[in-house]
Each structure stands twice: as structure tokens, then as C-alpha cells.
Design a protein around this motif. Structure first.
Motif, PDB file in Angstrom:
ATOM      1  N   VAL A  33     -23.299   6.409   3.705  1.00 39.35           N
ATOM      2  CA  VAL A  33     -22.482   6.866   2.583  1.00 39.35           C
ATOM      3  C   VAL A  33     -21.473   5.786   2.202  1.00 39.35           C
ATOM      4  N   GLY A  34     -21.442   5.457   0.922  1.00 41.13           N
ATOM      5  CA  GLY A  34     -20.493   4.468   0.442  1.00 41.13           C
ATOM      6  C   GLY A  34     -20.951   3.033   0.601  1.00 41.13           C
ATOM      7  N   SER A  35     -22.108   2.810   1.177  1.00 44.26           N
ATOM      8  CA  SER A  35     -22.625   1.443   1.257  1.00 44.26           C
ATOM      9  C   SER A  35     -22.994   0.962  -0.142  1.00 44.26           C
ATOM     10  N   GLY A  36     -23.080  -0.362  -0.303  1.00 44.67           N
ATOM     11  CA  GLY A  36     -23.447  -0.890  -1.606  1.00 44.67           C
ATOM     12  C   GLY A  36     -24.805  -0.399  -2.062  1.00 44.67           C
ATOM     13  N   LEU A  37     -25.725  -0.184  -1.102  1.00 51.48           N
ATOM     14  CA  LEU A  37     -27.062   0.290  -1.449  1.00 51.48           C
ATOM     15  C   LEU A  37     -27.040   1.767  -1.841  1.00 51.48           C
ATOM     16  N   HIS A  38     -26.155   2.551  -1.257  1.00 49.63           N
ATOM     17  CA  HIS A  38     -25.964   3.928  -1.707  1.00 49.63           C
ATOM     18  C   HIS A  38     -25.456   3.945  -3.148  1.00 49.63           C
ATOM     19  N   LEU A  39     -24.433   3.131  -3.415  1.00 46.91           N
ATOM     20  CA  LEU A  39     -23.860   3.108  -4.762  1.00 46.91           C
ATOM     21  C   LEU A  39     -24.850   2.550  -5.778  1.00 46.91           C
ATOM     22  N   ALA A  40     -25.731   1.644  -5.342  1.00 45.48           N
ATOM     23  CA  ALA A  40     -26.770   1.150  -6.248  1.00 45.48           C
ATOM     24  C   ALA A  40     -27.672   2.294  -6.695  1.00 45.48           C
ATOM     25  N   GLY A  41     -28.022   3.170  -5.755  1.00 46.84           N
ATOM     26  CA  GLY A  41     -28.850   4.318  -6.099  1.00 46.84           C
ATOM     27  C   GLY A  41     -28.150   5.293  -7.017  1.00 46.84           C
ATOM     28  N   ARG A  54     -15.059   7.749  -7.533  1.00 45.19           N
ATOM     29  CA  ARG A  54     -14.239   8.910  -7.906  1.00 45.19           C
ATOM     30  C   ARG A  54     -15.005   9.879  -8.789  1.00 45.19           C
ATOM     31  N   LYS A  55     -15.826   9.352  -9.691  1.00 42.34           N
ATOM     32  CA  LYS A  55     -16.605  10.212 -10.585  1.00 42.34           C
ATOM     33  C   LYS A  55     -17.544  11.112  -9.799  1.00 42.34           C
ATOM     34  N   ALA A  76     -12.743  -2.359  -9.385  1.00 42.87           N
ATOM     35  CA  ALA A  76     -12.443  -1.357 -10.407  1.00 42.87           C
ATOM     36  C   ALA A  76     -13.688  -0.552 -10.777  1.00 42.87           C
ATOM     37  N   ALA A  77     -14.830  -1.234 -10.907  1.00 43.01           N
ATOM     38  CA  ALA A  77     -16.065  -0.540 -11.280  1.00 43.01           C
ATOM     39  C   ALA A  77     -16.513   0.429 -10.187  1.00 43.01           C
ATOM     40  N   TRP A  78     -16.470  -0.025  -8.933  1.00 40.61           N
ATOM     41  CA  TRP A  78     -16.886   0.857  -7.844  1.00 40.61           C
ATOM     42  C   TRP A  78     -15.908   2.012  -7.660  1.00 40.61           C
ATOM     43  N   ILE A 109     -15.594  -2.211  -2.102  1.00 39.00           N
ATOM     44  CA  ILE A 109     -15.930  -0.791  -1.951  1.00 39.00           C
ATOM     45  C   ILE A 109     -15.003  -0.107  -0.957  1.00 39.00           C
ATOM     46  N   ASN A 110     -14.851  -0.673   0.230  1.00 37.27           N
ATOM     47  CA  ASN A 110     -14.050  -0.033   1.269  1.00 37.27           C
ATOM     48  C   ASN A 110     -12.620   0.285   0.858  1.00 37.27           C
ATOM     49  N   PRO A 111     -11.949  -0.553   0.045  1.00 36.37           N
ATOM     50  CA  PRO A 111     -10.576  -0.206  -0.326  1.00 36.37           C
ATOM     51  C   PRO A 111     -10.449   1.136  -1.049  1.00 36.37           C
ATOM     52  N   THR A 112     -11.477   1.552  -1.792  1.00 35.67           N
ATOM     53  CA  THR A 112     -11.448   2.867  -2.440  1.00 35.67           C
ATOM     54  C   THR A 112     -11.999   3.939  -1.521  1.00 35.67           C
ATOM     55  N   LEU A 113     -13.071   3.613  -0.820  1.00 38.21           N
ATOM     56  CA  LEU A 113     -13.736   4.592   0.034  1.00 38.21           C
ATOM     57  C   LEU A 113     -12.891   4.935   1.253  1.00 38.21           C
ATOM     58  N   MET A 114     -12.087   3.992   1.722  1.00 37.93           N
ATOM     59  CA  MET A 114     -11.287   4.171   2.934  1.00 37.93           C
ATOM     60  C   MET A 114      -9.831   3.837   2.622  1.00 37.93           C
ATOM     61  N   PRO A 115      -9.117   4.751   2.000  1.00 31.03           N
ATOM     62  CA  PRO A 115      -7.749   4.447   1.545  1.00 31.03           C
ATOM     63  C   PRO A 115      -6.760   4.145   2.668  1.00 31.03           C
ATOM     64  N   ALA A 116      -7.094   4.466   3.918  1.00 35.18           N
ATOM     65  CA  ALA A 116      -6.173   4.216   5.032  1.00 35.18           C
ATOM     66  C   ALA A 116      -6.428   2.879   5.712  1.00 35.18           C
ATOM     67  N   LEU A 117      -7.100   1.965   5.041  1.00 33.25           N
ATOM     68  CA  LEU A 117      -7.363   0.653   5.635  1.00 33.25           C
ATOM     69  C   LEU A 117      -6.055  -0.052   6.012  1.00 33.25           C
TER      70      LEU A 117
END
Length: 332
Positions: free
Chosen positions: A166-174, A325-326, A318-320, A105-113
Motif C-alpha cells: 500500500v502506498g508504493s509507487g507501483l500501487h499508485l501507478a495502478g 488524499r483523493k 504535490a501530484a502524489w 510519496i512517504n512524506p504524505t503517506l507517513m505524516p509522522a516521519l
């Protein structure tokens, strides 16, 4: 909720350590001769990743006589610890015990890693997973997912669901659940699981997505009501909770899982030796039982291999990324 699911984490650490120690000792010359083996946990002590690291460390000390150091490096949503492993020597003596979100998740949510997962790490082994649970406050007039969906469709303002951020796995689950169920839910983010849980138990927010080990005491006491595990089939750790799929909501496969990762330069034979050892430990019946008492499911032999773990990381990333983005989700 069965009592087996409700073992407290402190007791779990002792139980699992004892179970690991009971395994037969065996020598494996391919394991790295570390002084010590350093297991970096990118979160504070006491959480699932920390408990898994300490269990593995105890096992390797008992089975092979090697010194093991569990090094908690919290901060920046786990990225400080991840970066420390990225910069470590690739000799198999520094490994990360890390939750899925830091890898997928973080690689997409935080592009400046400061790191790239595929470039900077080698998967060693999938350790264990914990099902996520869709739960509601007892005042919510829904005892099944179908009833919750109907309630959400009839509601004026959208029903709220709490998450640890925001962006946690549990947020994305919801988010994924709402998408698949065809309903609108209002995300109510908190700065951690405890705060989110407190407000749902207190009745300020009606819905919560949480991990089974965290929610188990509240489900047992009746402070929360479980409607489903967010996966295709029931969990052996809580077989009385129906899955989303069996209630008609398919395509939501969201569990909390933990992996062992090595720096990119670690030689393949060392990675393979470490992976074999970890999977042998996780296959012990006593270890599997101890994990399941905590609401966690140890990885199967095939799923835990480096190649399978690598494929899982790539697929979930890829799925996350598509979901993030959607819905225009951005880290706070």
C-alpha cells in the motif's frame, strides 16, 4: 524481450563497475576530501539503489582515489537510512542513494516521519530511472491496453492488480492508470515485490505493475505479457513495449527513479562539485550502455542537475499527495 534487457543483476554490477573504471581519471579539487565517502542505501543489498551506490563508489575510487563505503541501512520502508543521513554532518561525506518514493510519496503517506525532504536534504543528482510496466498473466484475454480496458469494463467483480504494498509507487501507478482509463480495479497488496510477482505468475491475480528490470525474465519466458510502459514514450531499454500514451491513456508518467541526496547543511559548492562528478560518470557511453542493459535509463545532464531534481521532487510530491488524499490511501 531483447537479450540486452535481460542481464541479471549480479552480472550487471560487475559490468557497470568495469565500465565506470574505464573512464578517464580527472582531478577535481572541489570534491570533499572524505575518509571515507559514505553512501547510505536505505534498503538491503542487491536492489537497484544498492547497485547504483556501489557503481558510483567504484567510480570515485578509481577516478579520484578516495575511499568509499556503501552503508546499507534497511528498515521502516527506508526511513531508518534516510534519518541517518539527515543527522549526518553536512560536509559532503555522507550521502543517500534513495528511490523516488522516499522523497515524493512517504512524506504524505507517513505524516509522522522524522524528516522533511525540503528542510533536511539537498538534492545532488538524479542518477537513473527504470520504466514501470503494465503486465498481465498470459491467460488474460488482452493483448493491448484498449483490450484490457474493455475487459475491465465488462468484468463482474473488478479485476485485481498486485503491488508490493500500500502506498508504493507501483500501487499508485495502478490507481492512476485506473483513474485515467475510467475503470475500476481491485488493489491486491503484498509485502514485497517477490510475493506479488509470484501470485501473478501463478495466476492468482491477473494484473501487475512492476519495474522493467524485475519483470524482464518473466516477459522473456512468456510467464507474463507486457502491455505498456507507464509513460508517454517508449523506453530505450525495451523499445518493443508500447507506451500508455501511444495507446490513448495520457497523464500517467510513473517511473522508478533514484537520486543522490545530501544533508541540508552541505555547502552549495560541495553539492555542485559532487553533482558535476556524478553527471560526468553517468554520461560515459559505457556506463549508459551498462545501465540500459539492466533496464535502467541514466539521467540526462540537464535533468540530473540539483535544481532540476529539486523541481521534480516538489512537483511529484504535490501530484502524489493529491492522488493519495483523493483515494484515501493510508499506510498499513
Amino acid at each position: 524481450m531483447k537479450a540486452a534487457v535481460l542481464v541479471m543483476r549480479t552480472a550487471y554490477g560487475l559490468t557497470l563497475a568495469a565500465a565506470l573504471a574505464a573512464g578517464p581519471a580527472r582531478a577535481d579539487g572541489a570534491l570533499p576530501a572524505c575518509k571515507p565517502l559514505r553512501l547510505v542505501v536505505p534498503f538491503p543489498a542487491g536492489g537497484p539503489a544498492d547497485l547504483l551506490a556501489r557503481a558510483l563508489g567504484h567510480a570515485m575510487q578509481e577516478r579520484h582515489g578516495m575511499a568509499v563505503l556503501v552503508d546499507n541501512k534497511p528498515g521502516a520502508n527506508g526511513n531508518i537510512g534516510m534519518d541517518a543521513v539527515r543527522r549526518a554532518a553536512g560536509d559532503g561525506c555522507t550521502l543517500a542513494v534513495v528511490p523516488a518514493g522516499n522523497l515524493t510519496i512517504n512524506p504524505t503517506l507517513m505524516p509522522a516521519l522524522p524528516y522533511q525532504v525540503a528542510r533536511d536534504y539537498r538534492p545532488v543528482a538524479l542518477l537513473a530511472g527504470s520504466p514501470n510496466v503494465l503486465a498481465v498473466h498470459p491467460a488474460v484475454k488482452a493483448r493491448s491496453v484498449a483490450e484490457l480496458v474493455q475487459l475491465a469494463r465488462r468484468a463482474g467483480p473488478p479485476l485485481g492488480f498486485a503491488s508490493p504494498g500500500v502506498g508504493s509507487g507501483l500501487h499508485l501507478a495502478g490507481v492512476l492508470f485506473a483513474q485515467k482509463a475510467g475503470v475500476t480495479l481491485l488493489h491486491v497488496p503484498y509485502k514485497g515485490t517477490t510475493q506479488a510477482l509470484n501470485d501473478v505468475v501463478g495466476g492468482q491475480v491477473p494484473i501487475l505493475f512492476g519495474t522493467l528490470p524485475t519483470l524482464a525474465p518473466f516477459l522473456q519466458s512468456g510467464a507474463l505479457r507486457a502491455l505498456a510502459v507507464t509513460q508517454a514514450r517508449r523506453s530505450p531499454a525495451a523499445p518493443q513495449i508500447p507506451s500508455l500514451a501511444e495507446q490513448g491513456i495520457t497523464g500517467v508518467e510513473v517511473s522508478s527513479w533514484y537520486a543522490l541526496m545530501a544533508p541540508a547543511g552541505t555547502p552549495a559548492p560541495v553539492v555542485d562539485a559532487l553533482s558535476r562528478e556524478v553527471r560526468a560518470v553517468l554520461a560515459l557511453p559505457s556506463v549508459r550502455e551498462a545501465l540500459q542493459h539492466q533496464g535502467m535509463e541514466p539521467a540526462d545532464e540537464a535533468d540530473g542537475a540539483p535544481r532540476a531534481l529539486d523541481a521534480r521532487i516538489r512537483a511529484e510530491t504535490a501530484a502524489w499527495a493529491a492522488l493519495i488524499r483523493k483515494h484515501g490511501i493510508q499506510a498499513e
